[in-house]
Design an enzyme around this catalytic site. Structure first.
Site, PDB file in Angstrom:
ATOM      1  N   ARG A  59       0.726  -1.267   0.157  1.00 53.06           N
ATOM      2  CA  ARG A  59      -0.096   0.216  -0.092  1.00 53.06           C
ATOM      3  C   ARG A  59       0.971   1.348  -0.094  1.00 53.06           C
ATOM      4  NH1 ARG A  59      -3.443   2.555   4.647  1.00 53.06           N
ATOM      5  NH2 ARG A  59      -5.282   3.770   3.614  1.00 53.06           N
ATOM      6  N   HIS A  63       0.125   4.408  -2.471  1.00 56.36           N
ATOM      7  CA  HIS A  63       0.066   5.927  -1.808  1.00 56.36           C
ATOM      8  C   HIS A  63       1.163   6.736  -2.274  1.00 56.36           C
ATOM      9  CE1 HIS A  63      -3.301   5.260   1.382  1.00 56.36           C
ATOM     10  NE2 HIS A  63      -3.611   4.483   0.110  1.00 56.36           N
ATOM     11  N   ASN A  91      -3.344   8.529   5.257  1.00 53.57           N
ATOM     12  CA  ASN A  91      -2.469   7.846   5.804  1.00 53.57           C
ATOM     13  C   ASN A  91      -2.390   7.635   7.113  1.00 53.57           C
ATOM     14  OD1 ASN A  91      -1.316   7.211   3.070  1.00 53.57           O
ATOM     15  ND2 ASN A  91      -0.374   9.379   3.191  1.00 53.57           N
ATOM     16  N   HIS A 190      -6.319  -5.837  -2.317  1.00 50.59           N
ATOM     17  CA  HIS A 190      -7.111  -6.045  -0.862  1.00 50.59           C
ATOM     18  C   HIS A 190      -7.492  -7.608  -0.692  1.00 50.59           C
ATOM     19  CE1 HIS A 190      -8.938  -1.526  -1.124  1.00 50.59           C
ATOM     20  NE2 HIS A 190      -7.595  -1.440  -0.757  1.00 50.59           N
TER      21      HIS A 190
HETATM   22  C1  HEM Z   1      -9.282   1.265  -5.784  1.00 51.24           C
HETATM   23  C2  HEM Z   1      -9.253   2.519  -4.799  1.00 51.24           C
HETATM   24  C3  HEM Z   1      -8.601   2.180  -3.224  1.00 51.24           C
HETATM   25  C4  HEM Z   1      -9.355   2.410  -2.047  1.00 51.24           C
HETATM   26  C5  HEM Z   1     -10.528   3.468  -2.286  1.00 51.24           C
HETATM   27  C6  HEM Z   1      -8.539   2.037  -0.994  1.00 51.24           C
HETATM   28  C7  HEM Z   1      -8.715   2.056   0.365  1.00 51.24           C
HETATM   29  C8  HEM Z   1      -8.086   1.589   1.173  1.00 51.24           C
HETATM   30  C9  HEM Z   1      -8.522   1.445   2.731  1.00 51.24           C
HETATM   31  C10 HEM Z   1      -9.714   2.591   3.278  1.00 51.24           C
HETATM   32  C11 HEM Z   1      -7.877   0.781   3.380  1.00 51.24           C
HETATM   33  C12 HEM Z   1      -8.050   0.619   4.771  1.00 51.24           C
HETATM   34  C13 HEM Z   1      -6.941   1.724   5.588  1.00 51.24           C
HETATM   35  C14 HEM Z   1      -7.421   1.870   7.045  1.00 51.24           C
HETATM   36  O1  HEM Z   1      -8.313   1.259   7.652  1.00 51.24           O
HETATM   37  O2  HEM Z   1      -6.480   2.027   7.693  1.00 51.24           O
HETATM   38  C15 HEM Z   1      -6.965   0.300   2.466  1.00 51.24           C
HETATM   39  C16 HEM Z   1      -5.974  -0.730   2.778  1.00 51.24           C
HETATM   40  C17 HEM Z   1      -5.095  -1.333   1.959  1.00 51.24           C
HETATM   41  N1  HEM Z   1      -4.983  -1.031   0.643  1.00 51.24           N
HETATM   42 FE1  HEM Z   1      -6.241  -0.100  -0.690  1.00 51.24          FE
HETATM   43  N2  HEM Z   1      -7.632   1.258  -1.674  1.00 51.24           N
HETATM   44  C18 HEM Z   1      -7.748   1.153  -2.979  1.00 51.24           C
HETATM   45  C19 HEM Z   1      -6.526   0.648  -3.935  1.00 51.24           C
HETATM   46  C20 HEM Z   1      -5.473  -0.029  -3.498  1.00 51.24           C
HETATM   47  C21 HEM Z   1      -4.448  -0.194  -4.516  1.00 51.24           C
HETATM   48  C22 HEM Z   1      -4.454   0.105  -5.908  1.00 51.24           C
HETATM   49  C23 HEM Z   1      -3.511  -0.855  -3.670  1.00 51.24           C
HETATM   50  C24 HEM Z   1      -2.036  -1.553  -3.995  1.00 51.24           C
HETATM   51  C25 HEM Z   1      -1.963  -1.966  -5.448  1.00 51.24           C
HETATM   52  C26 HEM Z   1      -4.001  -1.025  -2.325  1.00 51.24           C
HETATM   53  C27 HEM Z   1      -3.627  -1.858  -1.245  1.00 51.24           C
HETATM   54  C28 HEM Z   1      -4.180  -1.883   0.139  1.00 51.24           C
HETATM   55  C29 HEM Z   1      -3.652  -2.669   1.180  1.00 51.24           C
HETATM   56  C30 HEM Z   1      -2.640  -3.919   0.805  1.00 51.24           C
HETATM   57  C31 HEM Z   1      -4.228  -2.614   2.193  1.00 51.24           C
HETATM   58  C32 HEM Z   1      -4.091  -3.263   3.469  1.00 51.24           C
HETATM   59  C33 HEM Z   1      -2.879  -2.648   4.083  1.00 51.24           C
HETATM   60  C34 HEM Z   1      -2.483  -2.794   5.627  1.00 51.24           C
HETATM   61  O3  HEM Z   1      -3.115  -4.016   5.976  1.00 51.24           O
HETATM   62  O4  HEM Z   1      -1.807  -2.268   6.257  1.00 51.24           O
HETATM   63  N3  HEM Z   1      -5.228  -0.419  -2.336  1.00 51.24           N
HETATM   64  N4  HEM Z   1      -7.556   0.645   1.141  1.00 51.24           N
END
Ligand code: HEM
Length: 324
Positions: A59, A63, A91, A190
């Site tokens: 992630r 970002h 973030n 995800h």
């Molecule tokens: C399509 C639009 C996207 C949205 C709206 C989005 C939104 C989010 C949100 C809200 C979270 C949880 C954050 C939290 O509660 O602290 C999250 C987690 C995550 N996102 Fe996305 N995301 C998107 C696309 C992506 C992309 C493109 C990637 C990587 C290529 C990605 C990788 C991740 C990963 C791996 C997590 C888990 C991180 C962790 O456990 O520390 N996301 N995302």
């Protein structure tokens, strides 16, 4: 004569910038061939400490790249005179894995001082995080340099919100030169990692300001999320993003969406919104090779968003601060 010299100089600088704006897989072949094993070992160590760190590192690269290109701007710490991206809404209390990047960077500074950029470390660590989680691998293009600046306002503006519907998601990706299909495939990230209850509360209790829970997805699944995240509960409680196989990088994220079990609104809407994105979800849910191939190709495109290349930027000594 002066005019000829000027034209030659301009042509040379144009050729130079075209050559240097190309990222390449062989960038460190002469200067730091051990970069691959150093990053991989750093990711392996982090993964054996806590598997979720693989998700967090993946992630971080996303970002970073969405905010003025892949230039390690996300890694800059706030100082008394500077507010960076770490405290931007998407973030704050959420982006993690910074210490893993610090460890990798200090080992690289021991072995190849001043050579490997923090932006390239993020790109390699993202790839290795997917691979260590049993996902696909790909050749990472290298040669990025690190920014002198970061922008909290741009992080708030460019990183998509989990409350987004499909058109907003598509336009967030198009804004950085990625397609709707890149968006659907990269959302498959995800398949690993977690979201905080603080993120889910608007979906569960006040979707789009209505005071109601979300209307997309399986009501029983939303009820189970409500039990995990009660009103007034701990905003830091975690929900896995892929309830079926939370730690394996696989295509079960898309299978969940078919059953209404997407954790974020922006996940579930990819299927529940119908149309071509629902069809793409269906295709990816039934063909893991299709997902892996498209994910790898989309990660290369993500990593190529507006990279800083020589003579712009610098190679930071410490990823948290600019050199001067
Ligand atoms: C399509 C639009 C996207 C949205 C709206 C989005 C939104 C989010 C949100 C809200 C979270 C949880 C954050 C939290 O509660 O602290 C999250 C987690 C995550 N996102 Fe996305 N995301 C998107 C696309 C992506 C992309 C493109 C990637 C990587 C290529 C990605 C990788 C991740 C990963 C791996 C997590 C888990 C991180 C962790 O456990 O520390 N996301 N995302």
């Amino acid at each position: 004569m002066e005019f000829v010299c000027l034209v030659v100089a301009l042509l040379l600088s144009l050729v130079f910038s075209l050559v240097d704006s190309q990222l390449t897989t062989s960038f460190y072949d002469q200067s730091c061939p051990q970069v691959f094993s150093i990053v991989r070992q750093g990711v392996d160590r982090a993964f054996s400490r806590e598997q979720r760190l693989a998700a967090s590192l993946l992630r971080l690269h996303f970002h970073d790249c969405f905010v003025n290109g892949c230039d390690a701007s996300i890694l800059l710490d706030d100082t008394s005179t500077f507010t960076g991206e770490k405290t931007a809404g998407p973030n704050l209390n959420s982006a993690r894995g910074f210490d893993v990047i610090d460890d990798i960077k200090s080992e690289l500074e021991n072995q190849c001082p001043g050579i490997v950029s923090c932006a390239d470390i993020l790109a390699l660590a993202a790839r290795d995080s997917v691979t260590v989680s049993a996902g696909p691998s790909w050749d990472v293009l290298l040669g990025r340099r690190d920014s002198f600046r970061a922008s909290q306002a741009d992080a708030n503006r460019f990183i998509p919100s989990p409350a987004s519907d499909v058109p907003a998601l598509v336009s967030a990706f198009q804004a950085v030169g990625l397609s709707a299909s890149n968006m659907i495939v990269l959302s498959g990230a995800h398949t690993i990692g977690a979201a905080r209850c603080g993120t889910l509360t608007p979906r569960l209790y006040n979707q789009s300001g209505t005071g109601q829970p979300d209307s997309v997805g399986d009501p029983d699944f939303l009820a189970s999320l409500q039990r995990l995240c009660p009103p007034g509960g701990n905003p830091g409680t975690l929900s896995r993003l892929d309830v079926r196989s939370p730690q394996a990088f696989d295509n079960s994220y898309y299978q969940n969406l078919l059953q209404g079990r997407g954790v974020l609104h922006s996940d579930q809407i990819l299927f529940s919104g119908g149309g071509s994105s629902a069809q793409a979800v269906q295709d990816l849910s039934s063909d893991e090779n299709l997902f892996f191939g498209n994910f790898a190709a989309s990660m290369v495109r993500l990593g190529s968003i507006a990279p800083l290349t020589f003579p712009d930027g610098e190679i930071r000594t410490n990823c948290r601060f600019t050199n001067s």
